[in-house]
Scaffold this active site. Sequence first.
Site, PDB file in Angstrom:
ATOM      1  N   HIS A   1       0.811  -1.227   0.000  1.00 30.86           N
ATOM      2  CA  HIS A   1       0.000   0.000   0.000  1.00 30.86           C
ATOM      3  C   HIS A   1       0.841   1.271   0.000  1.00 30.86           C
ATOM      4  O   HIS A   1       0.310   2.353  -0.199  1.00 30.86           O
ATOM      5  CB  HIS A   1      -0.939  -0.012   1.205  1.00 30.86           C
ATOM      6  CG  HIS A   1      -1.581  -1.354   1.397  1.00 30.86           C
ATOM      7  ND1 HIS A   1      -1.071  -2.302   2.256  1.00 30.86           N
ATOM      8  CD2 HIS A   1      -2.645  -1.921   0.790  1.00 30.86           C
ATOM      9  CE1 HIS A   1      -1.812  -3.401   2.180  1.00 30.86           C
ATOM     10  NE2 HIS A   1      -2.773  -3.204   1.305  1.00 30.86           N
TER      11      HIS A   1
ATOM     12  N   THR B   1      -5.801   3.834  -5.361  1.00 26.22           N
ATOM     13  CA  THR B   1      -5.839   2.911  -6.511  1.00 26.22           C
ATOM     14  C   THR B   1      -7.010   1.924  -6.483  1.00 26.22           C
ATOM     15  O   THR B   1      -7.288   1.284  -7.500  1.00 26.22           O
ATOM     16  CB  THR B   1      -4.535   2.071  -6.558  1.00 26.22           C
ATOM     17  OG1 THR B   1      -4.399   1.378  -5.316  1.00 26.22           O
ATOM     18  CG2 THR B   1      -3.321   2.933  -6.810  1.00 26.22           C
TER      19      THR B   1
ATOM     20  N   GLU C   1      -2.960   3.330   2.216  1.00 24.29           N
ATOM     21  CA  GLU C   1      -2.446   3.914   0.976  1.00 24.29           C
ATOM     22  C   GLU C   1      -2.602   5.438   0.979  1.00 24.29           C
ATOM     23  O   GLU C   1      -1.703   6.174   0.548  1.00 24.29           O
ATOM     24  CB  GLU C   1      -3.189   3.307  -0.231  1.00 24.29           C
ATOM     25  CG  GLU C   1      -2.640   3.842  -1.544  1.00 24.29           C
ATOM     26  CD  GLU C   1      -3.431   3.368  -2.768  1.00 24.29           C
ATOM     27  OE1 GLU C   1      -3.967   2.240  -2.735  1.00 24.29           O
ATOM     28  OE2 GLU C   1      -3.510   4.134  -3.735  1.00 24.29           O
TER      29      GLU C   1
HETATM   30  O1  0CJ Z   1      -3.384  -0.516  -2.094  1.00 23.58           O
HETATM   31  C1  0CJ Z   1      -2.989  -1.398  -2.812  1.00 23.58           C
HETATM   32  C2  0CJ Z   1      -1.703  -1.240  -3.402  1.00 23.58           C
HETATM   33  C3  0CJ Z   1      -3.789  -2.624  -3.087  1.00 23.58           C
HETATM   34  C4  0CJ Z   1      -3.211  -3.865  -2.545  1.00 23.58           C
HETATM   35  C5  0CJ Z   1      -4.067  -5.063  -2.786  1.00 23.58           C
HETATM   36  O2  0CJ Z   1      -5.245  -5.118  -2.134  1.00 23.58           O
HETATM   37  P1  0CJ Z   1      -5.468  -5.016  -0.562  1.00 23.58           P
HETATM   38  O3  0CJ Z   1      -6.688  -5.750  -0.256  1.00 23.58           O
HETATM   39  O4  0CJ Z   1      -4.239  -5.421   0.159  1.00 23.58           O
HETATM   40  O5  0CJ Z   1      -5.592  -3.473  -0.335  1.00 23.58           O
HETATM   41  P2  0CJ Z   1      -6.780  -2.433  -0.475  1.00 23.58           P
HETATM   42  O6  0CJ Z   1      -7.360  -2.263   0.901  1.00 23.58           O
HETATM   43  O7  0CJ Z   1      -6.099  -1.169  -0.903  1.00 23.58           O
HETATM   44  O8  0CJ Z   1      -7.747  -2.906  -1.470  1.00 23.58           O
HETATM   45 FE1  F3S Z   2      -1.138  -2.502  -7.290  1.00 30.35          FE
HETATM   46 FE2  F3S Z   2      -3.608  -2.323  -8.044  1.00 30.35          FE
HETATM   47 FE3  F3S Z   2      -2.755  -4.505  -7.008  1.00 30.35          FE
HETATM   48  S1  F3S Z   2      -2.389  -0.745  -7.137  1.00 30.35           S
HETATM   49  S2  F3S Z   2      -1.215  -3.907  -5.571  1.00 30.35           S
HETATM   50  S3  F3S Z   2      -2.066  -3.636  -8.949  1.00 30.35           S
HETATM   51  S4  F3S Z   2      -4.739  -3.608  -6.637  1.00 30.35           S
END
Ligand code: 0CJ
Ligand code: F3S
Length: 332
Positions: A85, A175, A137
């Site tokens: 993140h 993202t 993030e």
């Molecule tokens: O923020 C990210 C780079 C996404 C990482 C993948 O998903 P997750 O579930 O670890 O994180 P999110 O809560 O941001 O969806």
């Molecule tokens: Fe990166 Fe998107 Fe996965 S920002 S970690 S490709 S959910």
Amino acid sequence: MTATPASPSSDKRVLLAAPRGYCAGVDRAVIAVEKALEQYGSPIYVRHEIVHNKYVVQTLEKKGAIFVDETAEVPEGSIVMFSAHGVAPTVHQEAAERRLATIDATCPLVTKVHKEAVRFANEDYDILLIGHEGHEEVIGTSGEAPDHITLVDGPDDVENVTVRDDSKVVWLSQTTLSVDETMETVDKLKEKFPKLISPPSDDICYATQNRQTAVKQMGAEADLVVVVGSKNSSNSVRLVEVALGAGAKDAHLVDFADEIDEAWLEGVSTVGVTSGASVPEVLVEGVLEWLAQRGFEDVEIVKAAEESITFSLPKELRRDLRAEAAALGENR
Ligand code: 0CJ
Ligand code: F3S
């Protein structure tokens, strides 16, 4: 002889989203922890959950990873990895002060947003960062330019936003947001700040977008959508919302198959199944087995996109793996 009536063919079916599960950034981050454990031995400290998935975190803990909330918890001189993140620059400084060796598993697509934030801050723009307050993030991205960034947490937050100069404003985003809700926020921001400019390229990443497109395609036909993912996974939670928005009669987020409630299946003939970007496929297989045991054996794929993107491992890890390979070569 009396004829036995033929049993009616089952109208139960599963629609399985494609793509689902691991994105390139998650795959890279999880492999980075595994490779670091192999290369340096345990423990490897990881600041924050490497990705927001209970099963992934538990599995890596068993292999010797130690998850901490803050760099201050990591013993001086140890190795710490930063999660997918991303982190604020202050976290890199804290790690340097504690003489920690760092491995940065920030997804390159998050790093791209950090760079956009730095560039627009250097040009003295007010940056409206659309994202969820408190999400790791958003904390990391905001830390790149705290004096220039204002968080906008969804369309209802737009009325609270103020800027210094409304002719120099740009929006960026987390993202893993809902594409549709983000566009709603942007439209409202544009009404308020007509000169608002957009990021140079999509900040909501390809994986988030594709998983939402797939769940939208199945939504209208599904009586129930089961999304596999953890409660703190933003992109997984968004899939439940998108499914309901697309017309699914019901949708739930589960970490594991045993969290599915039998009552959800009452009167249901079509079940949609998908998973967030941080979810290993083994958990989806568990859900499909659970459904098959209840008559949902027929599985149709709902394909929204092809994904072929991959990211190389964090540079610190690649450097050490290369050095070891070279040393092994010399000793041969
Ligand atoms: O923020 C990210 C780079 C996404 C990482 C993948 O998903 P997750 O579930 O670890 O994180 P999110 O809560 O941001 O969806
Ligand atoms: Fe990166 Fe998107 Fe996965 S920002 S970690 S490709 S959910």
